[in-house]
Design a protein around this motif. Structure first.
Motif, mmCIF file in Angstrom:
data_model
loop_
_atom_site.group_PDB
_atom_site.id
_atom_site.type_symbol
_atom_site.label_atom_id
_atom_site.label_comp_id
_atom_site.label_asym_id
_atom_site.label_seq_id
_atom_site.Cartn_x
_atom_site.Cartn_y
_atom_site.Cartn_z
ATOM 1 N N PHE A 9 0.652 -1.315 -0.042
ATOM 2 C CA PHE A 9 -0.055 -0.106 -0.202
ATOM 3 C C PHE A 9 0.870 1.268 -0.018
ATOM 4 O O PHE A 9 1.831 1.448 0.969
ATOM 5 N N GLU A 11 0.406 4.972 0.391
ATOM 6 C CA GLU A 11 -0.260 6.169 0.867
ATOM 7 C C GLU A 11 -0.322 7.296 -0.048
ATOM 8 O O GLU A 11 -1.428 7.708 -0.419
ATOM 9 N N ASP A 56 -4.297 -0.652 -3.126
ATOM 10 C CA ASP A 56 -4.999 -0.874 -2.006
ATOM 11 C C ASP A 56 -5.485 -2.317 -1.986
ATOM 12 O O ASP A 56 -5.205 -3.318 -2.853
ATOM 13 N N SER A 68 -10.115 -1.022 0.980
ATOM 14 C CA SER A 68 -9.934 -0.936 2.848
ATOM 15 C C SER A 68 -9.180 -0.171 3.243
ATOM 16 O O SER A 68 -9.387 0.718 4.141
ATOM 17 N N ARG A 69 -7.973 0.181 2.729
ATOM 18 C CA ARG A 69 -7.079 1.184 3.559
ATOM 19 C C ARG A 69 -7.563 2.640 3.255
ATOM 20 O O ARG A 69 -7.468 3.541 4.330
ATOM 21 N N ASP A 72 -10.135 3.241 5.603
ATOM 22 C CA ASP A 72 -9.587 3.622 7.003
ATOM 23 C C ASP A 72 -9.152 4.923 7.114
ATOM 24 O O ASP A 72 -9.550 5.687 7.712
#
Length: 192
Positions: A9, A11, A56, A68-69, A72
């Motif tokens: 992942f 960011e 992701d 999902s990330r 979050d």
């Protein structure tokens, strides 16, 4: 033989993809619509180019596929978490807002084009129209009945590709994932 393909992942890249999509929508969107458009963009990119835009992981939830990330990050972005995401994107209620443009240096022209095309295709859809579309048209989505079920890249590929075409696609995406992981860790090492 069951493969397990995943990306590290990133960011920064996920934030830039989300910010780019927000920019196409006047800097704000319902967060469920943002997640569905990003999932559909990732899905299209996986099927066409053997790679992930957001890097992701995906899960089936009651309202369809979720990245999902990013989900979050959306839930945490109204608090000062110190994340790159929170410095660029804020959540207020069910809306996400672009507060600072992070640029697009992590995105390729083709990734931006896919995001633009998918956004344009679903421009008139509400978040609930997208939920309905995903439930009816994405074979990899499974009803989790209040929980969540992982959607693997293999699930996405097998929903659309069969036989040798599937095997070739798996090989290509495994290579792309290994290259992405190597590049990600080399860039992090340079920053140290």
């Amino acid at each position: 033989m069951r493969y397990s393909v995943s990306f590290v992942f990133d960011e920064h890249k996920a934030t830039q993809a989300s910010a780019y999509l927000l920019g196409l929508n006047k800097g704000r969107m319902n967060y469920m619509k943002l997640m569905k458009i990003l999932y559909l963009s990732d899905r299209r990119f996986i099927l066409d180019w053997g790679n992930s835009i957001t890097t992701d992981n995906y899960v089936s939830m009651d309202n369809g596929p979720v990245i999902s990330r990013i989900y979050d990050l959306i839930k945490d972005s109204n608090t000062d978490t110190g994340t790159y995401w929170a410095s660029c994107i804020r959540t207020i209620g069910y809306e996400v807002f672009l507060q600072k443009d992070p640029g697009v240096d992590c995105l390729s022209p083709m990734e931006m084009e896919i995001i633009e095309r998918v956004n344009s295709e679903f421009e008139g859809f509400s978040e609930w129209d997208l939920v309905d579309f995903c439930h009816k048209n994405l074979p990899e989505w499974q009803n989790p009945h209040g929980s969540s079920i992982q959607i693997s890249i293999e699930d996405i590929l097998s929903a659309e590709k069969k036989g040798e075409e599937y095997n070739q696609a798996i090989g290509e995406i495994q290579l792309a994932a290994e290259i992405q992981k190597s590049n990600y860790f080399m860039q992090r090492a340079r920053k140290l």
